[in-house]
Design an enzyme around this catalytic site. Structure first.
Site, PDB file in Angstrom:
ATOM      1  N   CYS A   1       0.805  -1.229   0.000  1.00 51.43           N
ATOM      2  CA  CYS A   1       0.000   0.000   0.000  1.00 51.43           C
ATOM      3  C   CYS A   1       0.835   1.275   0.000  1.00 51.43           C
ATOM      4  CB  CYS A   1      -0.986  -0.008   1.160  1.00 51.43           C
ATOM      5  SG  CYS A   1      -0.255   0.139   2.822  1.00 51.43           S
TER       6      CYS A   1
ATOM      7  N   HIS B   1      -2.867   1.615   6.790  1.00 52.19           N
ATOM      8  CA  HIS B   1      -3.088   1.608   5.348  1.00 52.19           C
ATOM      9  C   HIS B   1      -2.739   2.999   4.841  1.00 52.19           C
ATOM     10  CE1 HIS B   1      -4.424   0.640   1.421  1.00 52.19           C
ATOM     11  NE2 HIS B   1      -5.500   1.406   1.461  1.00 52.19           N
TER      12      HIS B   1
ATOM     13  N   ASP C   1      -7.052   6.180  -3.603  1.00 51.60           N
ATOM     14  CA  ASP C   1      -6.343   4.993  -3.125  1.00 51.60           C
ATOM     15  C   ASP C   1      -6.015   4.083  -4.301  1.00 51.60           C
ATOM     16  OD1 ASP C   1      -5.291   2.857  -1.816  1.00 51.60           O
ATOM     17  OD2 ASP C   1      -6.980   2.544  -0.462  1.00 51.60           O
TER      18      ASP C   1
ATOM     19  N   ASN D   1     -14.051   4.573  10.347  1.00 48.09           N
ATOM     20  CA  ASN D   1     -15.113   4.719  11.353  1.00 48.09           C
ATOM     21  C   ASN D   1     -15.777   3.424  11.809  1.00 48.09           C
ATOM     22  OD1 ASN D   1     -15.601   7.676  11.890  1.00 48.09           O
ATOM     23  ND2 ASN D   1     -15.707   7.693   9.660  1.00 48.09           N
TER      24      ASN D   1
ATOM     25  N   ASP E   1     -16.985   0.042  13.632  1.00 48.65           N
ATOM     26  CA  ASP E   1     -16.865  -0.489  14.987  1.00 48.65           C
ATOM     27  C   ASP E   1     -16.164  -1.845  14.937  1.00 48.65           C
ATOM     28  OD1 ASP E   1     -18.260   1.710  15.882  1.00 48.65           O
ATOM     29  OD2 ASP E   1     -20.190   0.664  15.972  1.00 48.65           O
TER      30      ASP E   1
END
Length: 681
Positions: A281, A339, A362, A402, A404
C-alpha cells in the site's frame, strides 16, 4: 526587399519554465502550466513583420483536438492579462532590439482548464503572396496550482512548495501506539520521470478506448485522479505495480526495500510497460503521489492506522479469539495495522463547492469502482460529514476510518464473550507536516469525534464488572531484543477469585490477521477481594524473528483471563511493531551547501546486534546523486560503519539524502535520512 520568411523560433525554455515553476522537471519538451502565458521569439529574414499585411496563426494540437490562435497585431501590456476564457496569442509590447529588428515576441496564453497532455505547436505565416507552415515542436501542459482559475489552485505558497514542488517525504507505518516514519524519494525531477508520467496517461484504457473523450476529460483533475488511481496498480490495465502481500518475492523486489518512486517508474518504462514486482500500500501511494505532483496536482501521502476493510458493508468488523488468547481467521473482515493512500487538492464541481479541497485517492487494488480497481476521489469533507452518497467511493473510505470492532471469544462455534470498541478504527490518521519532518495529525478532518489514540504503553482495555485485565509494554520493542511486558489482573469484587491466565503472541502481517502462535504462557492465579496482581513476561527475540526481509515486525499480543467459577472470560489485546535501529547521516558544512558544488556526507551506524550482520547499503538523493550508491558490508557486534558519500547538488531548495541498509541474515531493513538546504552559489 519584400521577402518575409521565418528564420528561427526560440521557445525560451529556460525563461518560460522558470516563470511557470516547472524548472527542474526533466522532459524532452518545453514544460508549461495551464492558465499562464508563455513567450515565443520569432525571427524573420527579409523585412520585419507588418500586422497590416501579414498574418501569423499558431496551431495547437492535442491528439484529435486542436485550436487556431491568430496573433493579434495589437500589442498588449504585460500588466494586463488577456481573457482567460479561451486560448490567445498576442504581440508583446517592448523596446525593439536594434540587433534583431526583425524579431518579435508573442505571448501565448492557454485556458486554466486546458487538458493535461503533450501538445504539438506549429505556425502558419501568411502574406499577400505566400503561405508557409512551420513545425515549432512540442510542449507538455500541466495543471497550475498557482493560477486562481485552475481547479487545483492552492494557497499559500508554502503549501504549494510542500505538495507540488517537494520531491521527498515521510511515510508513517507500524501501529498507532508506536508508529515509525520512513523516508521516501518521490523523485519527480529525476531524468525522464515526467515523460514517463505522461506515458502512463497514454496507456490508460480510457485513452486507448476513446482518445478524444479522454483528452477532453483531462481538463478535470477529478478525472485524472481516477485514471492515475487505476494505472498505478496493474490489476486491469498496463499499470505500474503488481501487488504482493505475503510469501516470497522471487522474480521481483521485496516491497520493503523500495525507497523511491523514480526507480519503479523507470523499471516500468524500460520493461516496455510491464508491471513492476512488487508493491504494497505505501509503495502504491508513494508512486501515485509522484505522478500527481509531476502533473501539477497538489498531493500528500496519508496513513490511516487501524484501517478497517469492511467486506460486508455493515460498518462492523468482527474479530475472533480462542479461549486461549489466539486470534482466529474466521471473518473476511480485517483491520490493517496501517493503510496508506493519498489526498489530492482540487475543486469538485460535480458535487458543489462544499466538497472542494482534499480528496482521498487509493491506488492499492482492493475494491472495484465503476468496473476498475481504483478508489476516489472521495471528498474529505464528505467522509467527515458522512455524505456517503457523494461520489466517488465515500462509503469505502468512511468505513475504513469509522467502523466499529466487535471482539468475541469463541469455543466450538459458541460465543463465550463479546465486546464492541467504537474508537479503535481510524485511531490516528496522519501525514507529513508542511515544511518539517514531523507528523501532522489530521484525524479530526476525517472523524467528528476526538481521535482516540492509545498511549505508547497501554493497550485497549475491556472492563467487565468483576475482573479487569490489562497488558502493557515495559519498553519499546526493538529488533533482535526481547519483548518485555506486564499483565495486570484486578479483582473488583468482594469475594476470592480463582482464575486461569492464557497469554498468546502471534506474528502478523500489517494487512491481515495473525498467523502462527510463536509464544504462549498459561498459569493459575488466585486473587483476594479487591486485589490486583502484576505478572512480568519476557519473549526472547529468536521466537519472533521473521525469515522474510521486512521493516514491519508486527505482533498481536493477547491475554484471556478465565474465571473458574463463573466461566466468564475477559480479554485484553494489543498489536505493536518492533522498530529497527536507524542510520545516521551527517553533512560536512551543512549550513553552506551550494548548488553545483562538490559536497561530502557520512553515513554511520553502530551495530547493536549480538551477532554479526551482513547486507547491502543503498544511498540515494534526488537532485543530489545521479545514481544510487550501493555497498555490500558485514558488521561485527558493536562495530561502527562509516561510509563517505560524495555528491553535487543540481537544484536549489530542500533536498533529502537517504540511506537504507537491508540486513539479509536478520531479515530487517534500516533507514536514515538528512534534509539539506541547497543554496544558490
Amino acid at each position: 526587399m519584400d521577402v518575409f520568411k521565418l528564420k528561427s523560433v526560440d521557445l525560451q525554455s529556460a525563461k518560460n519554465q522558470f516563470n511557470h515553476k516547472t524548472n527542474g522537471l526533466s522532459s524532452s519538451t518545453l514544460v508549461l502550466r495551464r492558465g499562464q502565458a508563455f513567450q515565443i521569439l520569432l525571427s524573420f529574414d527579409g523585412r520585419a513583420f507588418d500586422p497590416r499585411q501579414d498574418k501569423l496563426v499558431f496551431h495547437v494540437v492535442l491528439g484529435p483536438l486542436s485550436v487556431e490562435l491568430p496573433v493579434s497585431g495589437r500589442p498588449v501590456s504585460r500588466t494586463r492579462e488577456p481573457s482567460t476564457m479561451q486560448w490567445s496569442a498576442t504581440l508583446e509590447r517592448g523596446i525593439p532590439n536594434p540587433n534583431s529588428p526583425r524579431t518579435i515576441s508573442v505571448s501565448v496564453l492557454s485556458t486554466p482548464s486546458a487538458s493535461v497532455g503533450v501538445y504539438s505547436l506549429s505556425l502558419r505565416a501568411e502574406t499577400r503572396t505566400s503561405v508557409s507552415t512551420h513545425s515549432l515542436g512540442q510542449f507538455t501542459m500541466l495543471c497550475n496550482p498557482w493560477c486562481q482559475g485552475d481547479s487545483v489552485f492552492l494557497s499559500p505558497e508554502e503549501l504549494r512548495d510542500e505538495y507540488v514542488r517537494s520531491d521527498f517525504g515521510l511515510i508513517f507505518k507500524g501501529a498507532p501506539s508506536n508508529c515509525v516514519s520512513r523516508p521516501w524519494s518521490f523523485g519527480q525531477y529525476e531524468r525522464g520521470i515526467l515523460d514517463i508520467c505522461m506515458k502512463l496517461l497514454e496507456l490508460s484504457p480510457q485513452y486507448l478506448t476513446d482518445r478524444r473523450r479522454d483528452l477532453l476529460n483531462r481538463s478535470n483533475p477529478v478525472y485524472i485522479g481516477r485514471v492515475i488511481s487505476a494505472m498505478v496498480n496493474s490489476q486491469d490495465d498496463r499499470g505500474v505495480l503488481m501487488g504482493k502481500w505475503s510469501g516470497e518475492y522471487r522474480g521481483g523486489v521485496n516491497p520493503s526495500t523500495w525507497s523511491g518512486s523514480a526507480d519503479i517508474l523507470r523499471k516500468w518504462s524500460e520493461s516496455q510497460f510491464r508491471p513492476v514486482k512488487y508493491g504494497q500500500c505505501w509503495v502504491f501511494a508513494a508512486v501515485m503521489c509522484t505522478v500527481m505532483r509531476a502533473l501539477g496536482i497538489p498531493t500528500r501521502v496519508v496513513t490511516n492506522f487501524s484501517s478497517a476493510h469492511d467486506t460486508d458493508g455493515n460498518m462492523v468488523i468482527e474479530e475472533y479469539y480462542s479461549e486461549l488468547g489466539e486470534k482466529l481467521s474466521l471473518s473476511r473482515d480485517s483491520i490493517w495495522n496501517f493503510h496508506v493512500w493519498v489526498e489530492s487538492w482540487m475543486k469538485r464541481p460535480d458535487l458543489g463547492q462544499r466538497f472542494d479541497g482534499w480528496q482521498v485517492l487509493d491506488p492499492t487494488p482492493q475494491e472495484i469502482s465503476a468496473g476498475m480497481y481504483r478508489c476516489g476521489p472521495a471528498a474529505l469533507k464528505a467522509i467527515h460529514d458522512r455524505s456517503v452518497e457523494a461520489q466517488y467511493d465515500v462509503p469505502f473510505i468512511y468505513a475504513a476510518v469509522n467502523a466499529d470492532v466487535r471482539t468475541m471469544i469463541v469455543r466450538d462455534g459458541e460465543v463465550l464473550s463479546s465486546e464492541t470498541d467504537t474508537r479503535r478504527v481510524g485511531s490516528l490518521i496522519c501525514t507529513k507536516s508542511p515544511g518539517s519532518m514531523q507528523m501532522l495529525n489530521i484525524t479530526s478532518q476525517y472523524k467528528t469525534e476526538t481521535a482516540y489514540r492509545p498511549s505508547s504503553e497501554e493497550s485497549t482495555r475491556v472492563t467487565p464488572k468483576d475482573v479487569v485485565v490489562s497488558l502493557y509494554l515495559l519498553k519499546t520493542p526493538v529488533v533482535r531484543q526481547n519483548i518485555i511486558f506486564n499483565v495486570t489482573v484486578t479483582n473488583n469484587e468482594s469475594t476470592h477469585k480463582e482464575l486461569k491466565a492464557h497469554v498468546n503472541a502471534q506474528n502478523k502481517e500489517y494487512n491481515s490477521n495473525p498467523t502462527n502462535t510463536f509464544w504462549e504462557a498459561h498459569y493459575d492465579l488466585k486473587l483476594a477481594p479487591k486485589e490486583a496482581r502484576t505478572f512480568k513476561h519476557e519473549i526472547v527475540s529468536s521466537d519472533y524473528a521473521s525469515k522474510e526481509v521486512s521493516e514491519d515486525y508486527l505482533v498481536n499480543l493477547a491475554v484471556v483471563i478465565e474465571d473458574m467459577k463463573t466461566q466468564k472470560r475477559t480479554l485484553a489485546s494489543q498489536e505493536f511493531n518492533i522498530i529497527s535501529p536507524t542510520l545516521t547521516i551527517q553533512i560536512a558544512n551543512e549550513n553552506s551547501v551550494v548548488v553545483n558544488t562538490h559536497q561530502v556526507g557520512m553515513v554511520t551506524f553502530t551495530s547493536p546486534f549480538a551477532v554479526p550482520v551482513n547486507g547491502e547499503l543503498t544511498v540515494m538523493g534526488s537532485g543530489l546523486l545521479e545514481e544510487n550508491i550501493q555497498t555490500r558490508l558485514t558488521l561485527k557486534p558493536g562495530e561502527t560503519m562509516k561510509r563517505p558519500v560524495q555528491f553535487t547538488p543540481e537544484m536549489t531548495g530542500f533536498k533529502m539524502l537517504q540511506a537504507s541498509l537491508v540486513l539479509t541474515n536478520l531479515s530487517s531493513v534500516l533507514h536514515g535520512f538528512k534534509t539539506i538546504n541547497v543554496k544558490q552559489a
